[in-house]
Scaffold this motif. Structure first.
Motif, PDB file in Angstrom:
ATOM      1  N   LEU A 253       0.828  -1.204   0.000  1.00  0.00           N
ATOM      2  CA  LEU A 253       0.000   0.000   0.000  1.00  0.00           C
ATOM      3  C   LEU A 253       0.864   1.256   0.000  1.00  0.00           C
ATOM      4  N   ASP A 254       0.423   2.240  -0.775  1.00  0.00           N
ATOM      5  CA  ASP A 254       1.183   3.482  -0.904  1.00  0.00           C
ATOM      6  C   ASP A 254       0.907   4.462   0.228  1.00  0.00           C
ATOM      7  N   VAL A 255      -0.280   4.377   0.819  1.00  0.00           N
ATOM      8  CA  VAL A 255      -0.677   5.330   1.851  1.00  0.00           C
ATOM      9  C   VAL A 255      -0.812   4.591   3.182  1.00  0.00           C
ATOM     10  N   HIS A 256      -0.188   5.124   4.212  1.00  0.00           N
ATOM     11  CA  HIS A 256      -0.214   4.483   5.527  1.00  0.00           C
ATOM     12  C   HIS A 256      -1.638   4.455   6.061  1.00  0.00           C
ATOM     13  N   TYR A 257      -1.951   3.391   6.791  1.00  0.00           N
ATOM     14  CA  TYR A 257      -3.306   3.251   7.311  1.00  0.00           C
ATOM     15  C   TYR A 257      -3.692   4.388   8.255  1.00  0.00           C
ATOM     16  N   GLY A 258      -2.713   5.018   8.889  1.00  0.00           N
ATOM     17  CA  GLY A 258      -3.013   6.162   9.742  1.00  0.00           C
ATOM     18  C   GLY A 258      -3.597   7.325   8.981  1.00  0.00           C
ATOM     19  N   ASP A 259      -3.372   7.359   7.672  1.00  0.00           N
ATOM     20  CA  ASP A 259      -3.924   8.414   6.825  1.00  0.00           C
ATOM     21  C   ASP A 259      -5.148   7.934   6.050  1.00  0.00           C
ATOM     22  N   ARG A 260      -5.533   6.673   6.270  1.00  0.00           N
ATOM     23  CA  ARG A 260      -6.671   6.122   5.516  1.00  0.00           C
ATOM     24  C   ARG A 260      -7.870   5.778   6.394  1.00  0.00           C
ATOM     25  N   MET A 261      -7.737   5.856   7.713  1.00  0.00           N
ATOM     26  CA  MET A 261      -8.821   5.438   8.587  1.00  0.00           C
ATOM     27  C   MET A 261      -9.064   6.475   9.666  1.00  0.00           C
ATOM     28  N   SER A 262     -10.323   6.829   9.846  1.00  0.00           N
ATOM     29  CA  SER A 262     -10.693   7.712  10.942  1.00  0.00           C
ATOM     30  C   SER A 262     -12.087   7.342  11.413  1.00  0.00           C
ATOM     31  N   MET A 263     -12.398   7.739  12.657  1.00  0.00           N
ATOM     32  CA  MET A 263     -13.721   7.482  13.200  1.00  0.00           C
ATOM     33  C   MET A 263     -14.043   8.580  14.185  1.00  0.00           C
ATOM     34  N   SER A 264     -15.280   9.051  14.152  1.00  0.00           N
ATOM     35  CA  SER A 264     -15.659  10.154  15.018  1.00  0.00           C
ATOM     36  C   SER A 264     -17.078   9.966  15.515  1.00  0.00           C
ATOM     37  N   SER A 265     -17.442  10.780  16.501  1.00  0.00           N
ATOM     38  CA  SER A 265     -18.804  10.743  17.021  1.00  0.00           C
ATOM     39  C   SER A 265     -19.619  11.854  16.382  1.00  0.00           C
ATOM     40  N   GLY A 266     -20.916  11.615  16.250  1.00  0.00           N
ATOM     41  CA  GLY A 266     -21.784  12.651  15.717  1.00  0.00           C
ATOM     42  C   GLY A 266     -23.012  12.062  15.046  1.00  0.00           C
ATOM     43  N   ASP A 267     -23.987  12.910  14.840  1.00  0.00           N
ATOM     44  CA  ASP A 267     -25.209  12.549  14.132  1.00  0.00           C
ATOM     45  C   ASP A 267     -24.922  12.580  12.641  1.00  0.00           C
ATOM     46  N   PHE A 268     -25.000  11.434  12.003  1.00  0.00           N
ATOM     47  CA  PHE A 268     -24.703  11.316  10.577  1.00  0.00           C
ATOM     48  C   PHE A 268     -25.413  12.382   9.759  1.00  0.00           C
ATOM     49  N   CYS A 269     -26.699  12.599  10.046  1.00  0.00           N
ATOM     50  CA  CYS A 269     -27.493  13.522   9.236  1.00  0.00           C
ATOM     51  C   CYS A 269     -27.110  14.981   9.446  1.00  0.00           C
ATOM     52  N   VAL A 270     -26.506  15.292  10.566  1.00  0.00           N
ATOM     53  CA  VAL A 270     -26.062  16.661  10.817  1.00  0.00           C
ATOM     54  C   VAL A 270     -24.661  16.869  10.256  1.00  0.00           C
ATOM     55  N   VAL A 271     -23.755  15.973  10.594  1.00  0.00           N
ATOM     56  CA  VAL A 271     -22.351  16.143  10.216  1.00  0.00           C
ATOM     57  C   VAL A 271     -22.158  16.084   8.705  1.00  0.00           C
ATOM     58  N   TYR A 272     -22.817  15.131   8.042  1.00  0.00           N
ATOM     59  CA  TYR A 272     -22.510  14.887   6.632  1.00  0.00           C
ATOM     60  C   TYR A 272     -23.454  15.595   5.666  1.00  0.00           C
ATOM     61  N   ARG A 273     -24.285  16.492   6.188  1.00  0.00           N
ATOM     62  CA  ARG A 273     -25.041  17.400   5.318  1.00  0.00           C
ATOM     63  C   ARG A 273     -24.327  18.740   5.162  1.00  0.00           C
ATOM     64  N   GLN A 274     -23.178  18.891   5.801  1.00  0.00           N
ATOM     65  CA  GLN A 274     -22.437  20.146   5.714  1.00  0.00           C
ATOM     66  C   GLN A 274     -21.886  20.337   4.300  1.00  0.00           C
ATOM     67  N   PRO A 275     -21.714  21.588   3.879  1.00  0.00           N
ATOM     68  CA  PRO A 275     -21.234  21.857   2.516  1.00  0.00           C
ATOM     69  C   PRO A 275     -19.914  21.183   2.179  1.00  0.00           C
ATOM     70  N   ASP A 276     -19.009  21.088   3.166  1.00  0.00           N
ATOM     71  CA  ASP A 276     -17.707  20.497   2.847  1.00  0.00           C
ATOM     72  C   ASP A 276     -17.752  18.991   2.674  1.00  0.00           C
ATOM     73  N   CYS A 277     -18.923  18.373   2.916  1.00  0.00           N
ATOM     74  CA  CYS A 277     -19.072  16.928   2.702  1.00  0.00           C
ATOM     75  C   CYS A 277     -19.765  16.608   1.384  1.00  0.00           C
TER      76      CYS A 277
END
Length: 406
Positions: A253-277
């Motif tokens: 793999l070219d990209v380290h897993y530390g740069d490929r995986m993340s996890m966070s808390s939050g309401d899916f419908c609130v967080v991922y309706r933001q313009p930057d998503c």
């Protein structure tokens, strides 16, 4: 696990009094797991047992019953589970800027929080034990196959170009497995209990099989034998850091897993309706998730918003609508662990109104909101945190479908 595999830090959570309360209650419920379980599972049973007539107590205290010895064995199992709960608190609390010596976070857990802590510890069986593999395989295998089919890459080393989102990520095993396969993956989970446990399991366990979990010890019903109730499993089944290092080398793999995986808390419908998503993910994967919505249209709209054009939505799960029972608005707020936000601000899962659909109707609704259904079938029957030796077997027949954003 090396901290090069970061989970999103939640540094600003303590600024919101309600978020702070919910987070503190989650920590407190894990802290009190030992005391609460001993009281509710064995102490009260001992009281009831010794209230029996003396002759019955004597008979049931002798082999083959030996109930007092059973209670002692259950207490030992509770202590082993509590060791896991307390490790979660110890290792993850610094991520949130909470001083463990400051007692302000203690004593805030409600009965609902205790139930969540208990169910979260038990769910580790499904996600992070070898014995839970059949359940994971039934759900994860079709999803992984679909990712390969609909996000084709010249080689596994090139999969990191595909970004995958997993709402309702729970204890993080599906997120981990997708990362292990080489994809760039982001998970989100609204339950702090689940987020804290996943952080511990992925980031802070020292080795495979570090803990012994007793998933069935706290329930006395439907056991063929007492040994079944007291059966322990070793968790985690693999050491996440070691497994990711191995995959990184073997897949080139070219990209380290530390740069490929993340996890966070939050309401899916609130967080991922933001313009930057908007349009940033190549695939959204939902597993045993969409029936957590009181209004599944909000989920559909959010998936559509964050998927790129021609991106795919991979879904597997039943339709056990979580909010089907009639609740008052106040009861729903309490069940979701949130209070009402400011007026004219979108509340996500806490938005008023709810309805339940059949699978056929869900598929039609997804299509009406701008998706093309490219694959649909019935997945393999499976339990969900199901004791395979239990006299009661609950089996789901999940729907599986893949929809492409037009």
């Amino acid at each position: 696990m090396d901290e090069s595999v970061p989970m999103d830090e939640q540094e600003d959570l303590l600024a919101d009094p309600e978020e702070r309360r919910v987070l503190h209650a989650a920590f407190d419920s894990f802290r009190q797991y030992r005391r609460a379980a001993h009281y509710n599972v064995t102490h009260l049973r001992r009281q009831s047992f010794y209230a029996l007539p003396a002759a019955q107590v004597e008979r049931l205290s002798s082999p083959p019953f030996s109930l007092p010895k059973t209670f002692d064995a259950i207490d030992n199992a509770i202590d082993s589970n509590a060791d896991i709960a307390e490790a979660i608190v110890k290792e993850t609390m610094p991520n949130f800027g909470i001083d463990p010596t400051d007692d302000s976070w203690k004593g805030q857990a409600t009965r609902n929080d205790f139930d969540k802590a208990r169910s979260t510890i038990r769910q580790i069986y499904r996600d992070w034990s070898a014995e839970g593999l059949p359940e994971r395989h039934a759900c994860f295998s079709p999803i992984m196959a679909a990712l390969e089919t609909y996000l084709p890459a010249a080689s596994p080393a090139q999969r990191h170009f595909s970004r995958v989102l997993v709402p309702g990520a729970g204890l993080g095993r599906l997120v981990f497995d997708i990362c292990l396969a080489g994809y760039s993956v982001e998970g989100t989970e609204i339950s702090y209990h689940q987020v804290l446990a996943s952080q511990y399991l992925i980031n802070y366990t020292d080795r495979a099989r570090e803990h012994t979990l007793y998933p069935w010890a706290l329930s006395f019903s439907n056991h063929q034998t007492r040994d079944n109730q007291l059966r322990g499993v070793k968790i985690p089944d693999i050491h996440p850091g070691t497994a990711l290092d191995k995959a990184h080398q073997e897949l080139g793999l070219d990209v380290h897993y530390g740069d490929r995986m993340s996890m966070s808390s939050g309401d899916f419908c609130v967080v991922y309706r933001q313009p930057d998503c908007r349009g940033v993910f190549d695939a959204v994967v939902t597993c045993f998730f969409i029936d957590t919505a009181p209004n599944v249209i909000h989920y559909i709209e959010t998936v559509k918003h964050c998927l790129r054009s021609s991106g795919v939505w991979i879904n597997l799960g039943p339709l056990l609508w979580h909010f089907e029972s009639t609740l008052t608005p106040a009861e729903r707020d309490k069940a979701r662990g949130r209070t009402k936000v400011a007026a004219n601000e979108f509340e996500g899962i806490a938005e008023p109104g709810s309805f339940e659909l059949s699978n056929e109707e869900v598929i039609s609704l997804v299509e009406q909101y701008g998706f093309e259904m490219v694959e649909q079938t019935e997945a393999s029957a499976t339990g969900y945190i199901q004791d395979p030796t239990s006299m009661l077997q609950n089996v789901y027949r999940p729907a599986f479908w893949v929809a492409r954003k037009k």
